[in-house]
Design an enzyme around this catalytic site. Structure first.
Site, mmCIF file in Angstrom:
data_model
loop_
_atom_site.group_PDB
_atom_site.id
_atom_site.type_symbol
_atom_site.label_atom_id
_atom_site.label_comp_id
_atom_site.label_asym_id
_atom_site.label_seq_id
_atom_site.Cartn_x
_atom_site.Cartn_y
_atom_site.Cartn_z
ATOM 1 N N GLY A 1 -11.351 -17.470 11.644
ATOM 2 C CA GLY A 1 -9.958 -17.791 11.358
ATOM 3 C C GLY A 1 -9.104 -16.539 11.359
ATOM 4 N N ALA A 2 -7.926 -16.633 11.984
ATOM 5 C CA ALA A 2 -7.054 -15.473 12.136
ATOM 6 C C ALA A 2 -5.651 -15.757 11.616
ATOM 7 C CB ALA A 2 -7.014 -15.054 13.608
ATOM 8 N N GLY A 3 -5.557 -16.525 10.526
ATOM 9 C CA GLY A 3 -4.277 -16.658 9.828
ATOM 10 C C GLY A 3 -4.131 -15.497 8.856
ATOM 11 N N GLY B 1 -7.541 -14.560 7.123
ATOM 12 C CA GLY B 1 -8.539 -13.990 8.024
ATOM 13 C C GLY B 1 -8.154 -12.591 8.488
ATOM 14 N N PHE C 1 12.493 -19.933 -6.566
ATOM 15 C CA PHE C 1 11.618 -20.936 -5.983
ATOM 16 C C PHE C 1 11.132 -21.860 -7.079
ATOM 17 C CE2 PHE C 1 9.284 -21.898 -2.063
ATOM 18 C CZ PHE C 1 10.075 -21.260 -1.129
ATOM 19 N N ASP D 1 -11.923 -27.551 9.688
ATOM 20 C CA ASP D 1 -13.237 -27.363 10.329
ATOM 21 C C ASP D 1 -14.230 -26.627 9.427
ATOM 22 O OD1 ASP D 1 -11.787 -28.412 12.396
ATOM 23 O OD2 ASP D 1 -11.966 -26.670 13.724
ATOM 24 N N GLN E 1 -1.361 -31.433 -2.071
ATOM 25 C CA GLN E 1 0.069 -31.358 -2.372
ATOM 26 C C GLN E 1 0.952 -32.040 -1.332
ATOM 27 O OE1 GLN E 1 2.360 -27.357 -2.296
ATOM 28 N NE2 GLN E 1 2.346 -28.007 -4.432
ATOM 29 N N HIS F 1 4.665 -32.010 -0.308
ATOM 30 C CA HIS F 1 5.886 -31.227 -0.510
ATOM 31 C C HIS F 1 7.066 -32.186 -0.483
ATOM 32 C CE1 HIS F 1 9.114 -28.387 0.239
ATOM 33 N NE2 HIS F 1 8.288 -27.377 0.092
ATOM 34 N N LEU G 1 8.591 -29.134 7.715
ATOM 35 C CA LEU G 1 8.968 -28.671 6.385
ATOM 36 C C LEU G 1 10.383 -28.119 6.315
ATOM 37 C CD1 LEU G 1 7.416 -28.394 3.655
ATOM 38 C CD2 LEU G 1 7.649 -25.959 4.068
ATOM 39 N N GLU H 1 11.461 -24.997 0.249
ATOM 40 C CA GLU H 1 12.005 -25.051 -1.098
ATOM 41 C C GLU H 1 13.053 -23.961 -1.291
ATOM 42 O OE1 GLU H 1 8.723 -26.061 -3.758
ATOM 43 O OE2 GLU H 1 9.357 -24.293 -4.869
ATOM 44 N N ARG I 1 6.470 -28.967 -7.367
ATOM 45 C CA ARG I 1 6.519 -29.902 -6.236
ATOM 46 C C ARG I 1 6.034 -31.302 -6.563
ATOM 47 N NH1 ARG I 1 4.616 -25.584 -1.609
ATOM 48 N NH2 ARG I 1 6.660 -24.581 -1.548
ATOM 49 N N HIS J 1 1.137 -31.399 2.651
ATOM 50 C CA HIS J 1 1.472 -29.996 2.864
ATOM 51 C C HIS J 1 0.342 -29.018 2.604
ATOM 52 C CE1 HIS J 1 4.110 -26.590 3.153
ATOM 53 N NE2 HIS J 1 3.901 -26.224 1.909
ATOM 54 N N GLU K 1 -6.288 -20.907 2.461
ATOM 55 C CA GLU K 1 -6.104 -22.313 2.077
ATOM 56 C C GLU K 1 -7.418 -23.094 2.058
ATOM 57 O OE1 GLU K 1 -2.742 -24.320 3.808
ATOM 58 O OE2 GLU K 1 -3.489 -26.274 3.159
ATOM 59 N N ARG L 1 0.000 -26.456 -6.597
ATOM 60 C CA ARG L 1 0.369 -25.075 -6.297
ATOM 61 C C ARG L 1 1.869 -24.883 -6.383
ATOM 62 N NH1 ARG L 1 2.340 -22.407 -1.745
ATOM 63 N NH2 ARG L 1 1.958 -24.065 -0.244
ATOM 64 N N LEU M 1 0.947 -17.634 0.106
ATOM 65 C CA LEU M 1 0.950 -16.417 0.930
ATOM 66 C C LEU M 1 0.365 -15.234 0.152
ATOM 67 C CD1 LEU M 1 4.391 -16.861 2.766
ATOM 68 C CD2 LEU M 1 2.100 -17.165 3.723
#
Ligand SMILES: Cc1cc2nc3c(=O)[nH]c(=O)nc-3n(C[C@H](O)[C@H](O)[C@H](O)COP(=O)(O)OP(=O)(O)OC[C@H]3O[C@@H](n4cnc5c(N)ncnc54)[C@H](O)[C@@H]3O)c2cc1C
Ligand code: FES
Lengths: 592, 236
Positions: free
Chosen positions: A12-14, A17, A116, A217, A236, A238, A248, A251, A282, A363, A394, A405, A411
């Site tokens: 994973g490269a988010g 990752g 927020f 996955d 969640q 949203h 989205l 918020e 939320r 969400h 996540e 959350r 983030l």
């Protein structure tokens, strides 16, 4: 079949990752494997901000952040982990700035912060500006910045490699199996440490803010290895997705002063959360919208309400509340450019002149792969770890979000625990021996995939997906009942059976066979839907995002616990429970 | 509405050369996106259709393609903006200038190679005392704002005739990325990037055709940013 060897493999490269990769690659041979080009990851869709108690506009401190997070979680978060999140958040946000992240700035040149939902000063007194942001594309900037740093540091990437299995040798992880999309070829990656950072699974539900590729996955692979999934009932919704599309609307819109209005033009959140109103957490706001709609106060009696950021409305309420701040069109254009673009493009609605139609949208997964604060994957409720296996972001459940959350708390979770994961995975790999690959390590998954490729039933994967999304939205959504969830569970199991016995796909080829892999992803979604419904059914209380009409109260006596679901080789689900770590903040009634 | 969707298809495992396949889609909503139509084909008619997509709202940059001859993101191209009236045709092709692998999937590697060639990362190793953030005024931040919107979809680069003519040209996207750092008050490697961009395959291959600006789904004034980089090379 090619075999590769890297000391550390990150799947994973988010945001999670890439942060892990930056740290692990400092002193170990690390590779990142991702089914998408890194910059396509859904971290890039995050809009509103990343919270850290920097106090750049007004007084703030991490203790307040901890309190808000614990309260937001409906007291289900593990408070030792929340402490880590809120303290290290400050550090990682500054680190992101040092890496080059173009945050918006205050007049004196510091990182700009906005309000927020659920973030307050002095333990719930009033909203506080804690969300560090870059316009309304904060996630995009985080993803770009981390990827840029990976390029700078020569991190190894296998882009468009789809991971389909974890290789175990006995109870030790030995590597993973991935399919190279461009050729369809299977690759074996032997590794000492493997970190999963595969993101969420919002595509279980019909209306969703998640990308098509968010199919859980990593979670499904680990479930199949007999490892537990934690707190899956807490998903969640949203409050503000674009009506019908689910895209989205951050918020941050409410953080900048936007308000929710029903058909009568009433700011209904004043009734549900008298102190912080539209900035309640939320779960609270989503339920309020749902109830407004149910009681006939949706716009024109339909399934949505209005979110209004027009300067007239915002200034009206700012004045009413005795606040000095006023906004104008230009301010909205610079603070929320992407939101304006989405509404103009997809709805033909211009939010600087008229309100946006919104409804709750699936969400974020609070639950996931159970880990400790070092991101080590837990094998059971006793807390035993599986050496060499890690998860962050996540897909993981530390748990810092508990039953709900707070916005901007994902983030920071990605970077805080991504960093910890990268460090820990590398440290382990330094001393560990290679676990030998078993004979024919890809045998099982190859058979499964060939089964799908050559399936000659009559049901297309999309039919299963659509059925699943309908069932889950109807019965395992914002509000839940015993009856609905039992029905959902039964129907999801029928779909799983159809998946096994009556599937068909069109593409029998190898090069970019998305047909095959999306069918496989459908199986993952079904498995996660099943575990979600089963975990939810057993939790006979309402807490955070899990709201039961038949058990409307929180029940700390019986359910102040984390759920751990496992699936045995025959597909039978068992549930186990483990205590919540409570340090400073004793559970009390949650009012906003 | 009724839409005839013409898709340029090519399966290297079966086809000798590309061809157009036509799908007649009924009950199309004016607000449907081209991505929705492609999904309909792929999910219900022919599962072998290959395309990349992920976010479905113009953020991830996966699904840039040629739609009615113009580069767009399929997830941001609404049918009502392509067809007037009750029926019509929409033609979808892979981006030009990059090798087609299968159907709408092209080889992105040359594109990312160009991206990497301009050092797309902040260079500055000094950290303020106490580890706090570096200061930057809102005006300094605004100076490079446009380039930060780039999602690396390649719509600009693959709409550029100069790039079609010569694939060694770094292309508009890479220049936008370089601009983002050259004009960032915190960065210290502007000169190195300008050196790369003043070479043969750098900015001078831009002939100010403006296709890139039209193609950009993020509304980045690409041509203007390229001009600013050209100006900076002259100035320094
Ligand atoms: C629209 C939207 C707005 C949001 N806004 C905010 C916000 O303002 N603030 C906030 O804190 N949070 C926000 N969130 C939540 C937050 O953005 C996500 O929770 C977070 O980005 C997830 O990051 P990740 O690194 O865990 O996963 P992702 O960024 O989703 O990345 C997953 C990665 O895993 C890879 N992958 C998945 N499966 C496989 C496989 N089988 N093989 C190989 N690779 C695989 C993918 O290619 C991808 O690289 C938002 C979420 C959404 C959807
Ligand atoms: S699918 Fe992400 S940009 Fe279109």
């Amino acid at each position: 079949m090619q075999t590769h060897r890297h000391e550390v493999i990150i799947v994973g490269a988010g945001g999670a990752g890439l942060m892990a990769a930056l740290y692990a690659s400092r002193n170990t041979d690390t590779a990142v494997i991702s089914k998408l080009y890194p910059t396509r990851s859904h971290t890039g869709a995050a809009q509103g901000g990343i919270s850290a108690a920097l106090g750049n506009h007004e007084e703030d401190n991490p203790d307040w952040h901890v309190y808000d997070t614990v309260k937001g979680s409906d007291y289900l978060a593990d408070q030792d982990a929340v402490e880590i999140l809120c303290r290290e958040a400050i550090d990682v946000v500054l680190e992101l700035e040092h890496m080059g992240l173009p945050f918006d700035r205050t007049p004196d040149g510091r990182i700009a912060q906005r309000r927020f939902g659920g973030h307050t000063s002095n333990f719930g007194e009033k909203p506080v500006r804690r969300a560090c942001h870059a316009a309304d594309r904060t996630g995009h900037m985080i993803l770009q910045t981390l990827y840029q740093q990976c390029i700078k540091n020569d991190v190894n990437f296998y882009d468009e490699f789809h991971v389909v299995d974890l290789i175990m040798n006995g109870d030790r992880p030995a590597g993973i199996v991935a399919i190279e999309l461009g050729t369809g070829e299977m690759h074996i990656f032997q590794a000492k440490s493997i970190l999963f950072a595969t993101g969420g699974w919002g595509k279980v539900w019909q209306i969703s803010s998640n990308a098509y590729t968010l199919t859980g996955d990593g979670n499904a692979i680990l479930l199949r290895k007999g490892l537990p999934a934690q707190d899956m009932e807490f998903y969640q919704f949203h409050p503000t997705g674009i009506f019908r599309l689910g895209i989205l609307i951050t918020e941050g819109v409410r953080g900048e002063g936007g308000v929710l209005l029903n058909d009568k033009g009433e700011r209904f959140m004043e009734r549900y959360a008298p102190t912080i109103k539209d900035l309640a957490s939320r779960d609270v706001v989503s339920r309020a919208i749902y109830l407004e709609v149910q009681e006939g106060r949706g716009i024109n009696g339909k399934g949505y309400v209005h979110l209004d950021i027009t300067p007239e409305t915002v200034n009206h309420y700012l004045q009413k509340e005795g606040e000095k701040r006023r906004i104008d069109r230009e301010y909205i254009e610079t603070k929320l450019p992407d939101i304006l673009d989405f509404c103009r493009t997809y709805l033909g609605v211009d939010p600087v002149h008229e309100p946006m139609p919104v409804q709750p949208t699936a969400h974020y997964a609070m639950g996931g792969i159970p880990t400790n604060a070092e991101t080590e994957i837990l094998a059971n409720a006793a807390g035993d770890i599986v050496p060499g296996l890690y998860a962050a972001g996540e897909c993981a459940c530390v748990s810092v979000h508990g039953a709900n959350r707070l916005g901007t708390n994902s983030l920071n979770d990605l970077v805080v625990f991504g960093r910890r994961g990268g460090l820990r995975a590398a440290e382990y790999a330094k001393d560990a021996d290679w676990v030998p690959l078993p004979d024919d390590p890809a045998g099982e998954i190859r058979a499964a995939l060939e089964g799908i490729r050559n399936a000659n039933g009559s049901t297309r994967p999309i039919e299963l997906r659509e059925r699943m999304m309908t069932i889950m939205s109807r019965d395992v959504g914002v509000f839940r009942t015993e009856e609905g969830m039992s029905r959902a569970l039964e129907e999801i199991r029928e779909l799983q059976e159809t998946f096994r016995t009556d599937l068909t796909i069109d593409d029998t080829g190898h090069i970019f066979n998305f047909d095959l892999l999306e069918a496989w992803e459908t199986g993952n979604l079904l498995d996660l839907a099943e575990v979600t419904a089963a975990s939810a059914l057993a939790r006979r209380e309402s807490r955070g995002a899990h709201s039961r009409e038949d058990f409307p109260e929180r029940d700390d006596e019986n359910f102040l616990t984390h759920t751990l679901a496992t699936v045995d080789v025959n597909g039978k689900i068992s549930l186990d429970y483990k205590p919540v770590v409570i340090t400073k903040h004793q559970p009390k009634e949650r009012v906003y | 509405m009724e839409v005839t969707l013409k898709v340029r298809r090519f399966n290297p495992e079966q086809d000798e050369k590309p061809y157009f396949a036509e799908y007649t889609l009924k009950d199309v909503e004016p607000v449907d996106r081209v991505l929705d139509l492609l999904h309909h084909v792929k999910w219900y008619i022919d599962g072998t259709l290959a395309l990349r997509r992920s976010c479905a709202h113009g953020i991830c940059g996966s699904d840039a393609m040629r739609i009615n001859g113009v580069n767009m993101l399929a997830c941001k191209a609404l049918v009502q903006n392509l067809i007037k009236g009750e029926r019509g045709t929409i033609q979808v092709e892979p981006m030009y200038g990059l090798k087609v692998i299968k159907d709408l999937v092209v080889d992105m590697e040359p594109f990312f190679d160009h991206y990497r060639s301009v050092m797309p990362f902040l260079v500055n190793d000094t950290i303020p005392e106490g580890g706090r953030e570096r200061l930057q005024t809102p005006e300094q931040r605004e100076r490079f704002d446009e380039g930060t919107k780039c999602i690396l979809c390649a719509a600009c680069t693959t709409s550029c005739p100069s790039y079609w003519a010569n694939g060694t040209y770094v292309g508009p996207a890479a220049i936008v990325q370089a601009h983002r750092f050259i004009f960032d008050s915190r960065d210290e490697a502007g000169a190195d990037r300008l050196a790369v961009l003043s070479e043969e395959n750098g900015v001078w291959r831009c002939r100010t055709i403006f296709n890139c600006t039209t193609a950009c789904p993020r509304e980045i004034p690409v041509t203007q940013l390229i001009a600013e980089v050209k100006g900076e090379i002259g100035r320094r």
